[in-house]
Each structure stands twice: as C-alpha cells, then as structure tokens.
Write a protein that holds these residues in place. Structure first.
Motif, PDB file in Angstrom:
ATOM      1  N   THR A   1       0.844  -1.198   0.000  1.00 37.48           N
ATOM      2  CA  THR A   1       0.000   0.000   0.000  1.00 37.48           C
ATOM      3  C   THR A   1       0.873   1.238   0.000  1.00 37.48           C
ATOM      4  O   THR A   1       0.658   2.173  -0.783  1.00 37.48           O
ATOM      5  CB  THR A   1      -0.925   0.022   1.241  1.00 37.48           C
ATOM      6  OG1 THR A   1      -1.596  -1.223   1.350  1.00 37.48           O
ATOM      7  CG2 THR A   1      -1.905   1.165   1.171  1.00 37.48           C
ATOM      8  N   VAL A   2       1.865   1.232   0.876  1.00 41.68           N
ATOM      9  CA  VAL A   2       2.770   2.381   0.994  1.00 41.68           C
ATOM     10  C   VAL A   2       3.455   2.651  -0.347  1.00 41.68           C
ATOM     11  O   VAL A   2       3.546   3.797  -0.787  1.00 41.68           O
ATOM     12  CB  VAL A   2       3.814   2.138   2.108  1.00 41.68           C
ATOM     13  CG1 VAL A   2       4.790   3.298   2.207  1.00 41.68           C
ATOM     14  CG2 VAL A   2       3.117   1.882   3.439  1.00 41.68           C
ATOM     15  N   ALA A   3       3.890   1.599  -1.017  1.00 42.43           N
ATOM     16  CA  ALA A   3       4.569   1.754  -2.308  1.00 42.43           C
ATOM     17  C   ALA A   3       3.612   2.209  -3.404  1.00 42.43           C
ATOM     18  O   ALA A   3       4.010   2.935  -4.326  1.00 42.43           O
ATOM     19  CB  ALA A   3       5.229   0.440  -2.706  1.00 42.43           C
TER      20      ALA A   3
ATOM     21  N   PRO B   1       1.949   6.681  -3.951  1.00 39.54           N
ATOM     22  CA  PRO B   1       2.431   7.752  -4.848  1.00 39.54           C
ATOM     23  C   PRO B   1       1.976   7.556  -6.297  1.00 39.54           C
ATOM     24  O   PRO B   1       1.687   8.537  -6.998  1.00 39.54           O
ATOM     25  CB  PRO B   1       3.955   7.658  -4.729  1.00 39.54           C
ATOM     26  CG  PRO B   1       4.189   7.016  -3.400  1.00 39.54           C
ATOM     27  CD  PRO B   1       3.052   6.051  -3.214  1.00 39.54           C
ATOM     28  N   PHE B   2       1.862   6.316  -6.736  1.00 40.41           N
ATOM     29  CA  PHE B   2       1.401   6.054  -8.098  1.00 40.41           C
ATOM     30  C   PHE B   2      -0.099   6.327  -8.218  1.00 40.41           C
ATOM     31  O   PHE B   2      -0.562   6.795  -9.262  1.00 40.41           O
ATOM     32  CB  PHE B   2       1.752   4.622  -8.507  1.00 40.41           C
ATOM     33  CG  PHE B   2       3.226   4.375  -8.488  1.00 40.41           C
ATOM     34  CD1 PHE B   2       4.068   4.979  -9.412  1.00 40.41           C
ATOM     35  CD2 PHE B   2       3.791   3.580  -7.508  1.00 40.41           C
ATOM     36  CE1 PHE B   2       5.440   4.791  -9.373  1.00 40.41           C
ATOM     37  CE2 PHE B   2       5.156   3.371  -7.458  1.00 40.41           C
ATOM     38  CZ  PHE B   2       5.985   3.978  -8.394  1.00 40.41           C
ATOM     39  N   LEU B   3      -0.846   6.077  -7.157  1.00 42.60           N
ATOM     40  CA  LEU B   3      -2.266   6.417  -7.172  1.00 42.60           C
ATOM     41  C   LEU B   3      -2.448   7.931  -7.270  1.00 42.60           C
ATOM     42  O   LEU B   3      -3.323   8.406  -8.011  1.00 42.60           O
ATOM     43  CB  LEU B   3      -2.961   5.853  -5.926  1.00 42.60           C
ATOM     44  CG  LEU B   3      -3.077   4.334  -5.884  1.00 42.60           C
ATOM     45  CD1 LEU B   3      -3.563   3.874  -4.512  1.00 42.60           C
ATOM     46  CD2 LEU B   3      -3.998   3.825  -6.988  1.00 42.60           C
TER      47      LEU B   3
ATOM     48  N   ALA C   1      -8.905   7.522  -0.237  1.00 42.08           N
ATOM     49  CA  ALA C   1      -9.677   7.755   0.993  1.00 42.08           C
ATOM     50  C   ALA C   1      -9.840   6.461   1.775  1.00 42.08           C
ATOM     51  O   ALA C   1      -9.755   6.460   3.012  1.00 42.08           O
ATOM     52  CB  ALA C   1     -11.042   8.360   0.652  1.00 42.08           C
ATOM     53  N   ALA C   2     -10.058   5.351   1.072  1.00 46.37           N
ATOM     54  CA  ALA C   2     -10.193   4.052   1.751  1.00 46.37           C
ATOM     55  C   ALA C   2      -8.892   3.671   2.445  1.00 46.37           C
ATOM     56  O   ALA C   2      -8.906   3.127   3.555  1.00 46.37           O
ATOM     57  CB  ALA C   2     -10.597   2.979   0.741  1.00 46.37           C
ATOM     58  N   ILE C   3      -7.770   3.967   1.813  1.00 50.49           N
ATOM     59  CA  ILE C   3      -6.473   3.680   2.428  1.00 50.49           C
ATOM     60  C   ILE C   3      -6.312   4.500   3.704  1.00 50.49           C
ATOM     61  O   ILE C   3      -5.868   3.991   4.735  1.00 50.49           O
ATOM     62  CB  ILE C   3      -5.324   3.953   1.427  1.00 50.49           C
ATOM     63  CG1 ILE C   3      -5.351   2.900   0.315  1.00 50.49           C
ATOM     64  CG2 ILE C   3      -3.968   3.984   2.134  1.00 50.49           C
ATOM     65  CD1 ILE C   3      -4.477   3.229  -0.884  1.00 50.49           C
TER      66      ILE C   3
ATOM     67  N   ALA D   1       1.599   8.811   3.304  1.00 52.75           N
ATOM     68  CA  ALA D   1       1.688   8.896   1.845  1.00 52.75           C
ATOM     69  C   ALA D   1       0.413   9.509   1.256  1.00 52.75           C
ATOM     70  O   ALA D   1       0.475  10.296   0.308  1.00 52.75           O
ATOM     71  CB  ALA D   1       1.946   7.511   1.256  1.00 52.75           C
ATOM     72  N   VAL D   2      -0.731   9.160   1.828  1.00 56.91           N
ATOM     73  CA  VAL D   2      -1.985   9.778   1.357  1.00 56.91           C
ATOM     74  C   VAL D   2      -1.982  11.261   1.695  1.00 56.91           C
ATOM     75  O   VAL D   2      -2.272  12.102   0.835  1.00 56.91           O
ATOM     76  CB  VAL D   2      -3.216   9.066   1.959  1.00 56.91           C
ATOM     77  CG1 VAL D   2      -4.496   9.842   1.622  1.00 56.91           C
ATOM     78  CG2 VAL D   2      -3.320   7.641   1.447  1.00 56.91           C
ATOM     79  N   VAL D   3      -1.628  11.602   2.919  1.00 56.38           N
ATOM     80  CA  VAL D   3      -1.616  13.006   3.342  1.00 56.38           C
ATOM     81  C   VAL D   3      -0.625  13.825   2.510  1.00 56.38           C
ATOM     82  O   VAL D   3      -0.894  14.990   2.192  1.00 56.38           O
ATOM     83  CB  VAL D   3      -1.313  13.112   4.855  1.00 56.38           C
ATOM     84  CG1 VAL D   3      -1.052  14.547   5.282  1.00 56.38           C
ATOM     85  CG2 VAL D   3      -2.462  12.504   5.660  1.00 56.38           C
ATOM     86  N   ALA D   4       0.472  13.224   2.098  1.00 55.92           N
ATOM     87  CA  ALA D   4       1.474  13.932   1.291  1.00 55.92           C
ATOM     88  C   ALA D   4       0.905  14.402  -0.048  1.00 55.92           C
ATOM     89  O   ALA D   4       1.402  15.366  -0.636  1.00 55.92           O
ATOM     90  CB  ALA D   4       2.692  13.037   1.062  1.00 55.92           C
ATOM     91  N   GLY D   5      -0.140  13.749  -0.517  1.00 57.51           N
ATOM     92  CA  GLY D   5      -0.764  14.150  -1.772  1.00 57.51           C
ATOM     93  C   GLY D   5      -1.836  15.215  -1.637  1.00 57.51           C
ATOM     94  O   GLY D   5      -2.508  15.555  -2.617  1.00 57.51           O
TER      95      GLY D   5
END
Length: 169
Positions: free
Chosen positions: A61-63, A66-68, A88-90, A108-112
């Motif tokens: 998931t972590v990897a 960024p591609f998502l 959002a689900a992640i 990683a989600v917050v970074a986006g």
C-alpha cells in the motif's frame, strides 16, 4: 517529465505484500487503471482496493500510494474519482499488527493533499469543439473528480488514528 507510472519499475514489488500475498501483480493493476478502458480500470481499482486497502493496509500500500496520486492527477485516466476514493479508503484503513505500515500509508496519502486541493478547485471546462454529449460526459467526470477530491480533503484534514500523530493543518 517521464511517462505515467515510469518510476514503478524501481519498486521491488516482489518483496512486498498485499492482502493475498506477493505484490508482484500490483504494477499490472496500476497499469490497467492508467491505460484501460472504463470497465477495465474499474475492475482493476476494485481488485487493487481489496489487495491494498480493505480490510487492511500493507507495505505494498505504501509503495502504491504515490502512483495512485499520479493517476489521480492524470487527465487521461478513466476513473480518477475512483482512484481518489481508493486513497480515501487507504486513509481509513490500518493494520493492527503493523502500525508502521498504517502510519506510512496514511502519511503517503496526506502527502498528496496539494494534488487533492488542485483537483477540488479545478474549474476547467471540456473543449467547446467537442460534441454536446461528449462535453456533458466530460463535465460529469470532472465533477465526480472534484467531488471525490473534496471528500478526500475533508478526510485528510480530519484524519486521526492511533498510528498517526496529531496533525496541524
């Protein structure tokens, strides 16, 4: 600037895990989301969600996050709203045995967040030269992306969980 998902080959996917084992298939799913037609992209998003977000997050998931984000920002991707919903689900998922995966995935989600903010504010309209039905469909897709981005921003800004330290907005 490189191609969409160009850096994906630099990730040791075979060393990572998702809900059902080796993450070596994750690049194929990301590629289907990037270049597949609508039904192919939707199927790939559904499968990927089951692998990396529901019911738990994993090192894969972590990897993948960024591609998502890259896919969410790429206008040619057919289901960008679905990609934002997966992000959002992640953010809403975790892993009880590996809180470090939870925190890294959430970070990683917050970074986006800047990408989500840009997508939420995108007021561009479809090409005027397009047929009316194509413009209407494109406008509906843009609205779905904006709506998903707004919901994701709210989730990011209100995110709290045991694995993550309190954030300042």
């Amino acid at each position: 600037m490189g191609t969409v998902l160009g850096e994906m080959r630099n990730v040791p996917w075979h060393e990572l895990q998702h809900a059902y084992g080796s993450a070596s298939q994750v690049p194929g799913m990301l590629s289907r989301i990037a270049w597949g037609d609508g039904p192919t992209a939707e199927d790939a998003l559904s499968d990927l969600g089951q692998w990396i977000a529901a019911p738990a997050v994993f090192d894969a998931t972590v990897a993948a996050v960024p591609f998502l984000w890259e896919l969410a920002a790429t206008e040619t991707v057919k289901d960008r709203a679905g990609v934002l919903e997966l992000l959002a689900a992640i953010l809403a998922s975790g892993h009880d045995l590996h809180p470090e995966w939870t925190r890294a995935a959430h970070d990683a989600v917050v970074a986006g967040r800047p990408t989500a903010a840009r997508l939420a504010a995108d007021a561009s309209s479809p090409e005027a030269q397009s047929p009316a039905h194509a413009r209407a469909q494109a406008q509906a897709q843009k609205q779905a992306v904006r709506d998903a981005a707004v919901r994701l921003l709210a989730s990011i800004d209100g995110h709290t969980c045991a694995a993550c330290p309190p954030r300042t907005v």
